[in-house]
Design an enzyme around this catalytic site. Structure first.
Site, PDB file in Angstrom:
ATOM      1  N   ASP A 127       0.760  -1.160   0.014  1.00 20.59           N
ATOM      2  CA  ASP A 127       0.041  -0.069  -0.035  1.00 20.59           C
ATOM      3  C   ASP A 127       0.970   1.242   0.059  1.00 20.59           C
ATOM      4  O   ASP A 127       2.079   1.098   0.554  1.00 20.59           O
ATOM      5  CB  ASP A 127      -0.907   0.122   1.390  1.00 20.59           C
ATOM      6  CG  ASP A 127      -1.957  -1.177   0.974  1.00 20.59           C
ATOM      7  OD1 ASP A 127      -2.467  -1.653  -0.074  1.00 20.59           O
ATOM      8  OD2 ASP A 127      -2.544  -1.318   2.341  1.00 20.59           O
ATOM      9  N   TYR A 128       0.163   2.382  -0.457  1.00 13.48           N
ATOM     10  CA  TYR A 128       1.062   3.431  -0.608  1.00 13.48           C
ATOM     11  C   TYR A 128       1.625   4.049   0.861  1.00 13.48           C
ATOM     12  O   TYR A 128       2.665   4.352   0.830  1.00 13.48           O
ATOM     13  CB  TYR A 128      -0.194   4.749  -0.850  1.00 13.48           C
ATOM     14  CG  TYR A 128       0.507   6.276  -1.014  1.00 13.48           C
ATOM     15  CD1 TYR A 128       1.427   6.465  -2.143  1.00 13.48           C
ATOM     16  CD2 TYR A 128       0.149   7.106  -0.050  1.00 13.48           C
ATOM     17  CE1 TYR A 128       1.695   7.800  -2.393  1.00 13.48           C
ATOM     18  CE2 TYR A 128       0.495   8.408  -0.234  1.00 13.48           C
ATOM     19  CZ  TYR A 128       1.415   8.914  -1.370  1.00 13.48           C
ATOM     20  OH  TYR A 128       1.699  10.093  -1.645  1.00 13.48           O
TER      21      TYR A 128
END
Length: 245
Positions: free
Chosen positions: A113-114
């Site tokens: 994830d970011y």
């Protein structure tokens, strides 16, 4: 009449694309389905189509691709705030921006994830990428999750025995507390599935939302003391682990 030598040269189109280092075999199948692949200037959408590696010309998005026997495998310590992608439509920094000094065309295996940091593997070996991501191989990925509150043993057992997220039960996980910081806990969580936001959703379900998440290993491949934003090539031991998949 097809000779035995001819048969050796024939491989499925999606396998050719993966071997050429374009992407994983699964993503290659999607490219074929989307009409982005041609062989000898003929559009191919048949998943069973085979190419002759000795003479056929394969193009993806109208660009000629070729088999690359110079395989590369690297580990990157992805910072939070970096996209696990080859490119980003919002022009945010990607993992390839951190590996610009690598001349070969590589891509990330799986994703983080970011806002998740830690170990990401990049390679041009589509076969290895496909095997690493397939749940049947049961390659455990280890995360350190800082969560709100201190989970008790009953809550940890929920993670260990499988928990319902998105109407489907997760596979059994390895989970235990490794540290306590004020009223928060640092959990070690190991899973071999790759469902979307899985660790975050699992922790949410037991009432302990994730505040920070970091991946520290994939099977025998360890992040170790690699600094944030830096990368290294795999060790001989790690390469052996990949080849045995």
């Amino acid at each position: 009449m097809t000779s035995e030598k001819d048969n050796e040269n024939l491989i499925r189109l999606q396998k050719f694309i993966a071997k050429a280092g374009v992407c994983s075999r699964r993503k290659a199948e999607q490219m074929i389905a989307d009409g982005r692949v041609s062989v000898n200037n003929n559009l191919i959408t048949d998943m069973g189509f085979k190419v002759d590696i000795s003479k056929d010309k394969v193009k993806v998005d109208n660009k000629l691709i070729e088999l690359d026997n110079n395989k590369i495998y690297i580990v990157l310590n992805k910072p939070s705030g970096v996209i696990t992608s080859v490119k980003d439509e919002k022009n945010r920094k990607t993992v390839l921006d951190l590996t610009k000094d690598i001349k070969q065309r590589i891509y990330p295996v799986g994703r983080l994830d970011y806002d998740t940091s830690g170990l990401i593997l990049l390679t041009n070996d589509g076969d290895i990428a496909n095997k690493l991501m397939h749940p049947s191989k049961k390659v455990y990925k280890k995360y350190l999750a800082t969560v709100e509150g201190i989970p008790n043993e009953l809550e940890l057992d929920e993670l260990r025995n499988g928990i319902i997220i998105d109407n489907k039960k997760t596979a059994k996980a390895r989970a235990y507390v490794v540290d306590k910081i004020n009223n928060d806990a640092v959990l070690s969580i190991e899973i071999y599935e790759g469902r979307n936001h899985q660790v975050k959703k699992m922790c949410e379900m037991i009432g302990h939302p994730v505040k920070r998440l970091k991946r520290v290993s994939i099977g025998e491949i360890k992040l170790g003391d690699l600094k944030v934003g830096e990368w290294r090539e795999l060790t001989e031991r790690e390469l052996k682990f990949l080849k045995q998949l």
